[in-house]
Design a protein around this motif. Structure first.
Motif, PDB file in Angstrom:
ATOM      1  N   ARG A  57      -3.439  -9.503  -1.831  1.00 24.96           N
ATOM      2  CA  ARG A  57      -4.839  -9.326  -2.209  1.00 24.96           C
ATOM      3  C   ARG A  57      -4.996  -7.440  -2.231  1.00 24.96           C
ATOM      4  N   HIS A  58      -5.505  -6.933  -3.052  1.00 26.06           N
ATOM      5  CA  HIS A  58      -5.301  -5.981  -3.382  1.00 26.06           C
ATOM      6  C   HIS A  58      -6.519  -5.101  -3.006  1.00 26.06           C
ATOM      7  N   ALA A  59      -6.841  -4.277  -2.226  1.00 22.81           N
ATOM      8  CA  ALA A  59      -8.697  -3.538  -1.500  1.00 22.81           C
ATOM      9  C   ALA A  59      -8.267  -2.499  -2.182  1.00 22.81           C
ATOM     10  N   GLN A  60      -8.437  -1.892  -2.734  1.00 19.14           N
ATOM     11  CA  GLN A  60      -8.560  -0.561  -3.629  1.00 19.14           C
ATOM     12  C   GLN A  60      -8.267  -0.513  -4.808  1.00 19.14           C
ATOM     13  N   HIS A  61      -7.402  -2.048  -5.765  1.00 20.04           N
ATOM     14  CA  HIS A  61      -7.235  -1.584  -7.601  1.00 20.04           C
ATOM     15  C   HIS A  61      -7.747  -2.682  -7.739  1.00 20.04           C
ATOM     16  N   ASP A  62      -7.675  -3.208  -9.145  1.00 15.46           N
ATOM     17  CA  ASP A  62      -8.019  -3.942 -10.099  1.00 15.46           C
ATOM     18  C   ASP A  62      -6.337  -4.093 -10.418  1.00 15.46           C
ATOM     19  N   GLU A  63      -6.207  -5.056 -11.204  1.00 14.18           N
ATOM     20  CA  GLU A  63      -4.349  -5.143 -11.255  1.00 14.18           C
ATOM     21  C   GLU A  63      -5.841  -6.267 -12.730  1.00 14.18           C
ATOM     22  N   GLY A  64      -4.502  -5.849 -13.526  1.00 15.98           N
ATOM     23  CA  GLY A  64      -4.455  -6.954 -15.223  1.00 15.98           C
ATOM     24  C   GLY A  64      -3.013  -6.861 -15.889  1.00 15.98           C
ATOM     25  N   PHE A  65      -3.106  -8.288 -16.451  1.00 15.78           N
ATOM     26  CA  PHE A  65      -1.892  -7.874 -17.015  1.00 15.78           C
ATOM     27  C   PHE A  65      -1.898  -9.019 -18.221  1.00 15.78           C
ATOM     28  N   TYR A 118      -1.414   1.497  -7.216  1.00 11.53           N
ATOM     29  CA  TYR A 118       0.038   0.247  -7.111  1.00 11.53           C
ATOM     30  C   TYR A 118       1.278   1.408  -7.952  1.00 11.53           C
ATOM     31  N   VAL A 119       1.754   1.756  -9.087  1.00  8.58           N
ATOM     32  CA  VAL A 119       3.537   2.572  -9.057  1.00  8.58           C
ATOM     33  C   VAL A 119       4.009   2.925  -8.328  1.00  8.58           C
ATOM     34  N   GLN A 120       3.538   3.369  -7.058  1.00 10.13           N
ATOM     35  CA  GLN A 120       4.051   4.193  -6.202  1.00 10.13           C
ATOM     36  C   GLN A 120       5.057   3.091  -5.256  1.00 10.13           C
ATOM     37  N   TYR A 121       4.470   2.042  -5.088  1.00  8.69           N
ATOM     38  CA  TYR A 121       4.696   0.396  -4.695  1.00  8.69           C
ATOM     39  C   TYR A 121       6.262   0.041  -4.900  1.00  8.69           C
ATOM     40  N   PHE A 122       6.262   0.357  -6.190  1.00  5.75           N
ATOM     41  CA  PHE A 122       7.629  -0.122  -7.698  1.00  5.75           C
ATOM     42  C   PHE A 122       8.537   0.933  -6.780  1.00  5.75           C
ATOM     43  N   ARG A 123       8.491   2.689  -6.712  1.00  8.54           N
ATOM     44  CA  ARG A 123       9.045   3.121  -6.056  1.00  8.54           C
ATOM     45  C   ARG A 123       9.646   3.414  -5.423  1.00  8.54           C
ATOM     46  N   ASP A 124       8.870   3.372  -4.462  1.00 12.59           N
ATOM     47  CA  ASP A 124       9.003   2.650  -2.680  1.00 12.59           C
ATOM     48  C   ASP A 124      10.284   1.483  -2.328  1.00 12.59           C
ATOM     49  N   LEU A 125       9.670   0.187  -3.465  1.00 10.83           N
ATOM     50  CA  LEU A 125      10.921  -0.636  -3.383  1.00 10.83           C
ATOM     51  C   LEU A 125      12.265   0.110  -4.294  1.00 10.83           C
ATOM     52  N   PRO A 137      10.907 -10.321   2.371  1.00 15.16           N
ATOM     53  CA  PRO A 137       9.444 -10.785   2.065  1.00 15.16           C
ATOM     54  C   PRO A 137       8.556  -9.549   3.543  1.00 15.16           C
ATOM     55  N   GLN A 138       8.743  -9.492   4.685  1.00 12.29           N
ATOM     56  CA  GLN A 138       8.440  -8.360   5.531  1.00 12.29           C
ATOM     57  C   GLN A 138       8.514  -7.207   4.823  1.00 12.29           C
ATOM     58  N   ASP A 139       9.583  -7.217   4.726  1.00  8.48           N
ATOM     59  CA  ASP A 139       9.735  -5.766   3.401  1.00  8.48           C
ATOM     60  C   ASP A 139       8.768  -5.117   2.742  1.00  8.48           C
ATOM     61  N   ASN A 140       9.022  -5.583   2.158  1.00 10.18           N
ATOM     62  CA  ASN A 140       7.572  -6.199   0.975  1.00 10.18           C
ATOM     63  C   ASN A 140       6.708  -5.716   0.792  1.00 10.18           C
ATOM     64  N   ILE A 141       6.132  -6.609   1.993  1.00 10.32           N
ATOM     65  CA  ILE A 141       4.698  -6.475   3.203  1.00 10.32           C
ATOM     66  C   ILE A 141       4.528  -4.935   3.598  1.00 10.32           C
ATOM     67  N   GLN A 142       5.178  -4.928   4.409  1.00  7.92           N
ATOM     68  CA  GLN A 142       5.450  -3.417   4.357  1.00  7.92           C
ATOM     69  C   GLN A 142       4.849  -2.116   4.249  1.00  7.92           C
ATOM     70  N   VAL A 143       6.019  -2.852   3.247  1.00  6.86           N
ATOM     71  CA  VAL A 143       5.701  -1.415   1.619  1.00  6.86           C
ATOM     72  C   VAL A 143       4.051  -1.561   0.863  1.00  6.86           C
ATOM     73  N   MET A 144       3.834  -2.600   0.864  1.00  6.61           N
ATOM     74  CA  MET A 144       2.772  -3.030   0.425  1.00  6.61           C
ATOM     75  C   MET A 144       1.214  -2.300   1.106  1.00  6.61           C
ATOM     76  N   ARG A 145       1.493  -2.465   2.561  1.00  6.80           N
ATOM     77  CA  ARG A 145       0.522  -2.275   2.775  1.00  6.80           C
ATOM     78  C   ARG A 145       0.279  -0.577   3.523  1.00  6.80           C
ATOM     79  N   ARG A 146       0.934   0.108   2.254  1.00 11.64           N
ATOM     80  CA  ARG A 146       1.575   1.950   1.810  1.00 11.64           C
ATOM     81  C   ARG A 146      -0.230   1.370   1.025  1.00 11.64           C
TER      82      ARG A 146
END
Length: 158
Positions: A57-65, A118-125, A137-146
Motif C-alpha cells: 500500500r502506498h500512503a502518499q501517491h496514486d499509481e496508474g497502470f 516512487y521513481v526513486q524506489y526503482f533507482r534504489d533497487l 522480499p525483505q530488501d524490497n520492503i525496506q526500500v519501499m518504506r523509504r
C-alpha cells in the motif's frame, strides 16, 4: 502565469533512463524533474512469468497502470484482475495491490506515479543490484518504506 519551467519535455523511443530489475525492464520517461515532481511516468516490460513486488500500500501517491500489450495480473487484496491491452488500473493511496505477468508472452505497461515519489524506489533497487546484492522480499520492503509504502499483509514483514 506561475514561475514553473516552460520547457517541453520530449522523450523519444530510444530515450529515457533504463532500469533493469530481474526480469522487468523499466524505462523512466518522466522522473518528476519536468513536472515540478507532480508526476512520474515509466514504461515497464515484464518478461513471461515475472512475479511482481510483495503486495503493498502506498500512503502518499496514486499509481496508474495502462496495459499496452500482453496481460498483466493485478492482485488487489484477495481478488485477481487479468488486465489486457487497453486496460487502465488506477490504485489510490491505501489500496493493497501487486502485479505479475503469469503468461507465456511479454507484457508492456505504462505506469504513472502522482506525485513522482516512487521513481526513486526503482533507482534504489537498481543501485542495490549493481552493488552485487541479490534482492530478497525483505530488501524490497525496506526500500519501499523509504517511499511511504508498506506491505499489505503481515506475512511480508521482514
Amino acid at each position: 502565469m506561475t514561475d514553473q519551467p516552460t520547457t517541453v519535455s520530449v522523450v523519444g523511443p530510444g530515450d529515457g533512463e533504463t532500469i533493469v530489475l530481474g526480469t522487468t525492464r523499466l524505462r523512466v520517461l518522466e522522473d518528476g524533474s519536468n513536472t515540478g515532481h507532480r508526476l512520474g511516468i515509466a514504461e515497464s516490460v515484464l518478461a513471461p512469468h515475472t512475479s511482481g513486488p510483495p503486495q503493498h500500500r502506498h500512503a502518499q501517491h496514486d499509481e496508474g497502470f495502462y496495459v499496452i500489450s500482453g496481460t498483466v495480473r493485478f492482485t488487489v487484496g484477495d481478488t485477481d484482475h487479468d488486465a489486457t491491452a487497453g486496460t487502465l488500473v488506477m490504485v489510490p493511496p491505501g489500496a493493497p495491490h501487486t502485479f505479475a505477468n503469469v503468461t507465456d508472452e511479454p507484457a508492456v505497461m505504462l505506469s504513472t506515479f502522482t506525485p513522482d515519489l516512487y521513481v526513486q524506489y526503482f533507482r534504489d533497487l537498481a543501485d542495490m543490484i549493481a552493488g552485487g546484492r541479490t534482492l530478497t522480499p525483505q530488501d524490497n520492503i525496506q526500500v519501499m518504506r523509504r517511499y511511504a509504502t508498506e506491505p499489505a499483509t503481515s506475512g511480508w514483514a521482514p
